[in-house]
Write a protein that holds these residues in place. Structure first.
Motif, mmCIF file in Angstrom:
data_model
loop_
_atom_site.group_PDB
_atom_site.id
_atom_site.type_symbol
_atom_site.label_atom_id
_atom_site.label_comp_id
_atom_site.label_asym_id
_atom_site.label_seq_id
_atom_site.Cartn_x
_atom_site.Cartn_y
_atom_site.Cartn_z
ATOM 1 N N LEU A 1 -3.567 7.327 -5.207
ATOM 2 C CA LEU A 1 -5.002 7.222 -5.416
ATOM 3 C C LEU A 1 -5.375 8.003 -6.672
ATOM 4 O O LEU A 1 -4.679 8.948 -7.050
ATOM 5 C CB LEU A 1 -5.750 7.789 -4.207
ATOM 6 N N HIS B 1 1.309 3.917 -2.886
ATOM 7 C CA HIS B 1 0.222 3.803 -3.870
ATOM 8 C C HIS B 1 -0.432 5.168 -4.080
ATOM 9 O O HIS B 1 -0.780 5.859 -3.135
ATOM 10 C CB HIS B 1 -0.806 2.783 -3.385
ATOM 11 N N ILE C 1 -7.003 -0.106 -2.583
ATOM 12 C CA ILE C 1 -5.586 0.046 -2.250
ATOM 13 C C ILE C 1 -4.967 -1.350 -2.150
ATOM 14 O O ILE C 1 -5.442 -2.183 -1.384
ATOM 15 C CB ILE C 1 -5.405 0.819 -0.928
ATOM 16 N N SER D 1 -1.679 10.124 -1.990
ATOM 17 C CA SER D 1 -0.946 8.863 -2.025
ATOM 18 C C SER D 1 -0.815 8.342 -0.592
ATOM 19 O O SER D 1 -0.900 9.109 0.362
ATOM 20 C CB SER D 1 0.433 9.047 -2.668
ATOM 21 N N ILE D 2 -0.604 7.043 -0.474
ATOM 22 C CA ILE D 2 -0.464 6.402 0.836
ATOM 23 C C ILE D 2 0.962 6.643 1.334
ATOM 24 O O ILE D 2 1.926 6.207 0.712
ATOM 25 C CB ILE D 2 -0.762 4.889 0.767
ATOM 26 N N ALA E 1 0.810 -1.221 0.000
ATOM 27 C CA ALA E 1 0.000 0.000 0.000
ATOM 28 C C ALA E 1 0.844 1.272 0.000
ATOM 29 O O ALA E 1 0.492 2.257 -0.664
ATOM 30 C CB ALA E 1 -0.930 0.014 1.211
#
Length: 148
Positions: free
Chosen positions: A36, A34, A98, A132-133, A31
């Motif tokens: 979005l 990652h 995710i 973003s993560i 995740a």
């Protein structure tokens, strides 16, 4: 309990079973990083006014009229309206897709939000939120997802 790298670890005991709410496919490493999908939010002066009313602005206070009357010479959108705009990027399908996380939106709790405005928000327009993560913190019965 012993402390291990900032997280609590339960010592193995007979009869101890895994937390039934923990996802078997939980993999925070997939995740982190990652991106979005961009959240696109289009609004007009009416949404700015409704937001201002919703957070307690009142026509009884003359200083607050600039947030409630589109004809005011200094009509403006409350800076905190940006929190609403940013939600377009992190809620709904984007959050449930995710990699490495299996998120049930009925169990999500919004814990904190930080917003920095570098200029006033326009009173109407289309804004794009990018997210973003940044990190995923395993809390045992759940997780904290840090989104930038």
């Amino acid at each position: 309990m012993s402390m291990l790298a900032g997280h609590y670890k339960v010592q193995a005991k007979e009869g101890l079973v895994a937390n039934p709410t923990a996802a078997s496919d939980f993999n925070p490493d997939l995740a982190v990083g990652h991106k979005l999908p961009d959240g696109v939010f289009t609004y007009n002066d009416m949404q700015c006014i409704l937001y201002a009313l919703g957070v307690g602005m009142s026509t009884k206070d003359p200083d607050q009229l600039r947030f409630l009357y589109e004809g005011h010479e200094n009509f403006a959108c409350l800076p905190t309206f940006g929190v609403i705009v940013s939600q377009a990027a992190v809620m709904g399908p984007a959050l449930t897709n995710i990699p490495g996380l299996d998120i049930d939106l009925t169990r999500v709790l919004h814990g904190e939000h930080y917003l920095e405005c570098t200029q006033p928000l326009p009173t109407s327009g289309t804004l794009v939120s990018k997210a973003s993560i940044l990190d995923v913190l395993d809390k045992g019965s759940g997780a904290v997802i840090v989104i930038n």
